[in-house]
Write a protein that holds these residues in place. Structure first.
Motif, PDB file in Angstrom:
ATOM      1  N   GLY A 143       0.274  -9.780   4.589  1.00 35.69           N
ATOM      2  CA  GLY A 143      -0.773  -8.787   4.367  1.00 35.69           C
ATOM      3  C   GLY A 143      -0.274  -7.358   4.293  1.00 35.69           C
ATOM      4  O   GLY A 143      -1.064  -6.433   4.096  1.00 35.69           O
ATOM      5  N   THR A 145       1.276  -3.921   2.896  1.00 33.83           N
ATOM      6  CA  THR A 145       1.229  -3.246   1.600  1.00 33.83           C
ATOM      7  C   THR A 145       2.613  -2.711   1.283  1.00 33.83           C
ATOM      8  O   THR A 145       3.228  -2.039   2.115  1.00 33.83           O
ATOM      9  CB  THR A 145       0.213  -2.093   1.626  1.00 33.83           C
ATOM     10  OG1 THR A 145      -1.085  -2.632   1.884  1.00 33.83           O
ATOM     11  CG2 THR A 145       0.197  -1.350   0.295  1.00 33.83           C
ATOM     12  N   ARG A 164       1.383  -0.495  -6.137  1.00 31.55           N
ATOM     13  CA  ARG A 164       1.126  -1.176  -4.862  1.00 31.55           C
ATOM     14  C   ARG A 164       1.170  -2.688  -5.055  1.00 31.55           C
ATOM     15  O   ARG A 164       0.764  -3.198  -6.083  1.00 31.55           O
ATOM     16  CB  ARG A 164      -0.258  -0.807  -4.342  1.00 31.55           C
ATOM     17  CG  ARG A 164      -0.367   0.569  -3.799  1.00 31.55           C
ATOM     18  CD  ARG A 164      -1.804   0.852  -3.353  1.00 31.55           C
ATOM     19  NE  ARG A 164      -1.950   2.103  -2.652  1.00 31.55           N
ATOM     20  CZ  ARG A 164      -1.874   3.297  -3.191  1.00 31.55           C
ATOM     21  NH1 ARG A 164      -1.640   3.418  -4.468  1.00 31.55           N
ATOM     22  NH2 ARG A 164      -2.021   4.395  -2.474  1.00 31.55           N
ATOM     23  N   GLN A 166       0.632  -6.380  -2.493  1.00 32.08           N
ATOM     24  CA  GLN A 166       0.226  -6.921  -1.197  1.00 32.08           C
ATOM     25  C   GLN A 166       1.080  -8.144  -0.890  1.00 32.08           C
ATOM     26  O   GLN A 166       1.196  -9.047  -1.717  1.00 32.08           O
ATOM     27  CB  GLN A 166      -1.251  -7.315  -1.264  1.00 32.08           C
ATOM     28  CG  GLN A 166      -1.880  -7.601   0.065  1.00 32.08           C
ATOM     29  CD  GLN A 166      -2.248  -6.317   0.789  1.00 32.08           C
ATOM     30  OE1 GLN A 166      -2.555  -5.323   0.173  1.00 32.08           O
ATOM     31  NE2 GLN A 166      -2.180  -6.340   2.100  1.00 32.08           N
TER      32      GLN A 166
END
Length: 181
Positions: A143, A145, A164, A166
């Protein structure tokens, strides 16, 4: 058209307020021809947003593009303000090569709505970075980033400079969407 608004002052003491009528901007998206192939390629499904630049109370405001077909889109309710153009959900292997409107660069700069279409060009030769996020004990940090930034990177960099990703439950991630180099 002038509209008068009054709080507790008499109507004649209030200055006129100009209301702006939002408009719809048009856009096109293409994939740059790669290699020896000059064949027009359908772009992958992506999300396109406009975010206002330096406008009070606009941090959560974003205007989303609506696609008419794989190559054309429109963005309704656009005011005459300066915007960042953000392309999201770019599949691995693709990146935004350029964003222009009327010859003006909106990839590294900002976009000001005009009568010219917003043109987005993707390319399918993007590198992919794969990795795994772990804590100091070697345990996966699912989880998390992961943020990759194109050079030059700063706190006030254009949104298209930041990519970005995840990490999944086992801490593995894939970062893509940036140009080669």
């Amino acid at each position: 058209q002038e509209v008068f608004v009054s709080a507790k002052l008499p109507l004649q003491q209030m200055p006129p307020v100009q209301l702006e009528i939002p408009r719809t901007i048009q856009g096109i998206i293409n994939v740059a021809a790669s290699g020896a192939s000059a064949e027009k390629k359908s772009p992958p499904e992506v999300l396109i947003y406009l975010f206002p630049v330096d406008r009070l109370n606009s941090s959560a405001e974003k205007l989303a593009a609506v696609f008419s077909d794989p190559f054309t889109f429109h963005i309704p309710a656009v005011l005459n303000n300066e915007y960042w153009v953000q392309v999201e959900s770019i599949p691995p292997g693709y990146y935004v090569k350029q964003i222009t409107s009327g010859g003006r660069d909106a990839l590294l700069g900002t976009y000001f709505p005009s009568t010219q279409p917003l043109e987005i060009e993707l390319a399918d030769e993007a590198p992919v970075i794969k990795g795994e996020v772990r804590d100091q004990d070697g345990q996966p940090l699912g989880g998390s980033t992961v943020l990759a930034c194109q050079i030059p990177c700063s706190a006030d960099a254009a949104p298209n400079h930041l990519i970005r990703a995840q990490a999944n439950a086992t801490g593995q991630f894939v970062v893509s969407g940036f140009p080669p180099g």
